[in-house]
Motif scaffolding. Structure first.
Motif, mmCIF file in Angstrom:
data_model
loop_
_atom_site.group_PDB
_atom_site.id
_atom_site.type_symbol
_atom_site.label_atom_id
_atom_site.label_comp_id
_atom_site.label_asym_id
_atom_site.label_seq_id
_atom_site.Cartn_x
_atom_site.Cartn_y
_atom_site.Cartn_z
ATOM 1 N N THR A 11 0.323 11.758 -27.863
ATOM 2 C CA THR A 11 1.689 12.259 -28.031
ATOM 3 C C THR A 11 2.358 12.373 -26.668
ATOM 4 O OG1 THR A 11 0.727 13.652 -29.743
ATOM 5 C CG2 THR A 11 3.033 14.083 -29.156
ATOM 6 N N ARG A 395 0.693 17.601 -25.313
ATOM 7 C CA ARG A 395 1.557 17.786 -26.484
ATOM 8 C C ARG A 395 0.825 17.403 -27.774
ATOM 9 N NH1 ARG A 395 6.932 19.351 -25.991
ATOM 10 N NH2 ARG A 395 7.325 19.865 -23.820
ATOM 11 N N ASN A 404 -2.826 18.219 -35.092
ATOM 12 C CA ASN A 404 -1.751 18.506 -34.136
ATOM 13 C C ASN A 404 -0.629 19.320 -34.768
ATOM 14 O OD1 ASN A 404 -3.029 17.283 -32.017
ATOM 15 N ND2 ASN A 404 -1.988 15.306 -32.275
ATOM 16 N N ALA A 405 -0.374 19.070 -36.039
ATOM 17 C CA ALA A 405 0.701 19.799 -36.715
ATOM 18 C C ALA A 405 0.397 21.298 -36.755
ATOM 19 C CB ALA A 405 0.877 19.256 -38.133
ATOM 20 N N ARG A 406 -0.889 21.648 -36.714
ATOM 21 C CA ARG A 406 -1.267 23.074 -36.721
ATOM 22 C C ARG A 406 -1.454 23.627 -35.311
ATOM 23 N NH1 ARG A 406 -4.629 20.938 -40.690
ATOM 24 N NH2 ARG A 406 -6.425 20.907 -39.285
ATOM 25 N N THR A 409 3.347 23.992 -31.888
ATOM 26 C CA THR A 409 4.560 24.377 -32.615
ATOM 27 C C THR A 409 5.486 23.157 -32.683
ATOM 28 O OG1 THR A 409 5.735 25.009 -30.595
ATOM 29 C CG2 THR A 409 4.412 26.723 -31.652
ATOM 30 N N VAL A 410 6.516 23.246 -33.498
ATOM 31 C CA VAL A 410 7.413 22.082 -33.603
ATOM 32 C C VAL A 410 8.085 21.784 -32.271
ATOM 33 C CG1 VAL A 410 7.915 22.010 -36.075
ATOM 34 C CG2 VAL A 410 9.158 23.608 -34.608
ATOM 35 N N ASP A 411 8.272 22.816 -31.438
ATOM 36 C CA ASP A 411 8.885 22.529 -30.132
ATOM 37 C C ASP A 411 7.837 22.317 -29.037
ATOM 38 O OD1 ASP A 411 8.243 25.197 -30.310
ATOM 39 O OD2 ASP A 411 10.099 25.938 -29.376
#
Ligand code: OOB
Length: 554
Positions: A11, A395, A404-406, A409-411
């Motif tokens: 990422t 990231r 990674n989604a967990r 954070t979204v930012d």
């Protein structure tokens, strides 16, 4: 380089962050090998590496790197190829690392303790083309391990062995005539580092040349290193702490000397400190305690030591207090993670901050958020979950989209899994951890990974791994298991795990059969309750008795 060009499965930082980190000079656009070559040009005659009887000057070290890189290229290893590196503390470790950096291939940093299950996973997950190993170490034959791994992993074509290579390539046979070649772009991923993790399979951490070199350079500066520094690498050299905080790479950054210790035992290391006039070393708390307790201290001249860094696990205040007096040097606390963020106490910090905090971040651009269970910031000074993002914090893990989604954070903040509080000075105090992990003297054990190995046994119906306090290691691991008949003994289960090929430090120190595992209201295993058993006043130093456990859990 733009994010879209990055190694598949990694990422990138969003472009506006990358631009900012470049503009601020953090990311200098220089590759890890390129940077070493600059240091070699300046300090060619100085000693870079001491390994047993061998002493390599920077010029000799560089020649080995360039020749070994040519040998790797002859084997067809090129940019972005992955190579699993599993070596004990040997000079060849750094030769292989920098040779791979030079050709833009990626070392995957395994630990000498890893066994078939872990190594096969690293090879498969990264589709590694090659492995670099030692022949034997501490009574274990790594060539045997490679034969087993190769049988199941077709991608693995080359095995390179330091020492007696048998049917494999001898490390020394790859020293070819150096060839000039362009290095990788500094934005490229330089290597894959291991995460302590808390999930079923280990996660790999992609670090770029730019981001890592920044953390190394800044660490060397914070720790005041210069070419007079003599660093003793007593921890396994593949670990992020002795590698880059500031570690060996920080020492190479300034033209200093790295002394490799093949063993971490006090008597052996004290001898090296005296003989090489070591100025700096880094230890995990359990090793610091072993060094403190050792009578061998009185037999050696340790007066050259200026700083002992301690990090990787909770350092008890009483132990911290003993260090400066016992070794006649400064203590520096280090709280870091292979994913990025590293905190140091500083030379000019008040004594109490050095003894009782884990330091503050390297960079003014390390962003720190301390939040509650709902991701809302806690009040200043309160304890909460540590989230972070910055110029050297990843990231995303390598090829781990769902995780990674967990884990972020979204930012883009990394959820460290640590519980901390921050003083007004910015210093952090690690209060505990929310992640499902055991920190066994600095070696991280993901509970889920060990539980899934246990569950592979036909007689294990349920399993939960938790930490239990230990005077020497800080924590040891205890597996609570629910068994079917005929029930195997704890010893049989330990043997079963060993035969599955996992690192010895992951094998539970204690296995406690129970009738059932306690559950929380939402049906999850109540590990807090399991851990609490070890804190009960009636539990003796060796942990609770079988009947005590059975009484409360059944
Ligand atoms: C270092 O790196 P890892 O990746 O093996 O482990 C990171 C984790 C942290 O998240 C924290 O849970 C724990 O290890 N930890 C500490 C600590 N330092 C690390 N817990 C309490 N006190 C400390 N001082 O362990 C690492 C990487 C670079 C430098 C130093 C340590």
């Amino acid at each position: 380089m733009s994010g879209a060009d990055l190694l598949e499965g990694c990422t990138p930082w969003p472009e506006e962050f990358a631009e900012r980190y470049r503009a601020l000079g953090y990311w200098a656009g220089v590759g890890l090998y390129q940077r070493l070559a600059q240091v070699v040009a300046e300090h060619g005659e100085r000693v870079a590496v001491v390994c047993g009887e061998r002493r390599w000057s920077y010029a000799q070290f560089d020649e080995k790197i360039r020749r070994f890189a040519a040998g790797l290229a002859r084997l067809g290893i090129g940019p972005r190829d992955r190579v699993v590196l599993q070596l004990p503390n040997l000079g060849e470790y750094y030769v292989a690392c920098y040779a791979l950096f030079r050709i833009g291939a990626l070392p995957v940093f395994a630990l000498p303790a890893h066994r078939r299950s872990e190594i096969a996973y690293f090879v498969e997950h990264t589709q590694a083309r090659a492995c670099v190993i030692a022949d034997r170490e501490a009574g274990f034959d790594y060539r045997e391990l490679m034969r087993e791994v190769r049988a199941s992993q077709d991608c693995l074509r080359e095995v390179i062995v330091v020492g007696d290579a048998q049917e494999f390539h001898a490390f020394d046979s790859l020293y070819d005539a150096p060839i000039d070649r362009p290095g990788p772009d500094a934005g490229e991923i330089a290597f894959l580092q291991l995460s302590g993790g808390s999930t079923g399979v280990p996660k790999l951490i992609p670090r770029s040349h730019d981001d890592y070199l920044y953390s190394v350079r800044a660490s060397a500066e914070i720790c005041g290193l210069d070419e007079r520094c003599v660093y003793l690498c007593a921890l396994p050299c593949a670990h992020n702490f002795p590698m880059s905080s500031p570690g060996a790479l920080g020492v190479f950054e300034v033209g200093g000397r790295v002394v490799l210790a093949r063993q971490a035992e006090p008597d052996f290391c004290f001898g090296l400190i005296a003989a090489e006039r070591v100025t700096l070393t880094s230890l995990v708390p359990s090793l610091a305690l072993a060094w403190l307790e050792s009578r061998a201290r009185e037999r050696h001249d340790l007066s050259s030591l200026q700083t002992i860094q301690i990090g990787g696990a909770h350092l008890a205040n009483e132990v911290a207090r003993r260090v400066p007096g016992a070794f006649g040097c400064r203590l520096q606390q280090v709280f870091g993670m292979a994913e990025g963020l590293v905190n140091y106490t500083r030379d000019d910090d008040a004594e109490e901050l050095v003894l009782a905090t884990q330091g503050r971040p390297i960079s003014a651009d390390d962003e720190i958020r301390i939040v509650d269970d709902d991701d809302c910031p806690v009040a200043e000074g309160e304890t909460g979950h540590l989230l972070t993002r910055g110029p050297y914090t990843i990231r995303g893990y390598y090829r781990a989209e769902a995780h990674n989604a967990r884990a972020f954070t979204v930012d883009g903040f990394y959820r460290t899994g640590d519980r901390v509080r921050r003083l007004a000075s910015g210093h952090l105090i690690v209060e505990g951890r929310a992640k499902d992990q055991v920190n066994r003297g600095g070696e991280k054990i993901a509970a889920e990974e060990v539980e899934s190995h246990l569950l592979a046994h036909p007689a294990v119906f349920d399993a939960a791994l938790v930490a239990m306090p230990d005077r020497w290691l800080g924590e040891k691991s205890c597996a609570f298991v629910v068994l079917r008949e005929p029930a195997p003994s704890p010893r049989e289960l330990q043997r079963f795990l060993r035969e599955r090929g996992i690192a010895a430090f992951k094998i539970p120190d204690r296995i406690e059969p129970v009738e059932r595992l306690p559950r929380t209201a939402v049906g999850k295993i109540d590990k807090k309750l399991l851990r609490a058993r070890f804190l009960a006043p009636s539990a003796d130093a060796s942990g609770p008795t079988h009947s005590l456990i059975a009484e409360t859990l059944s």
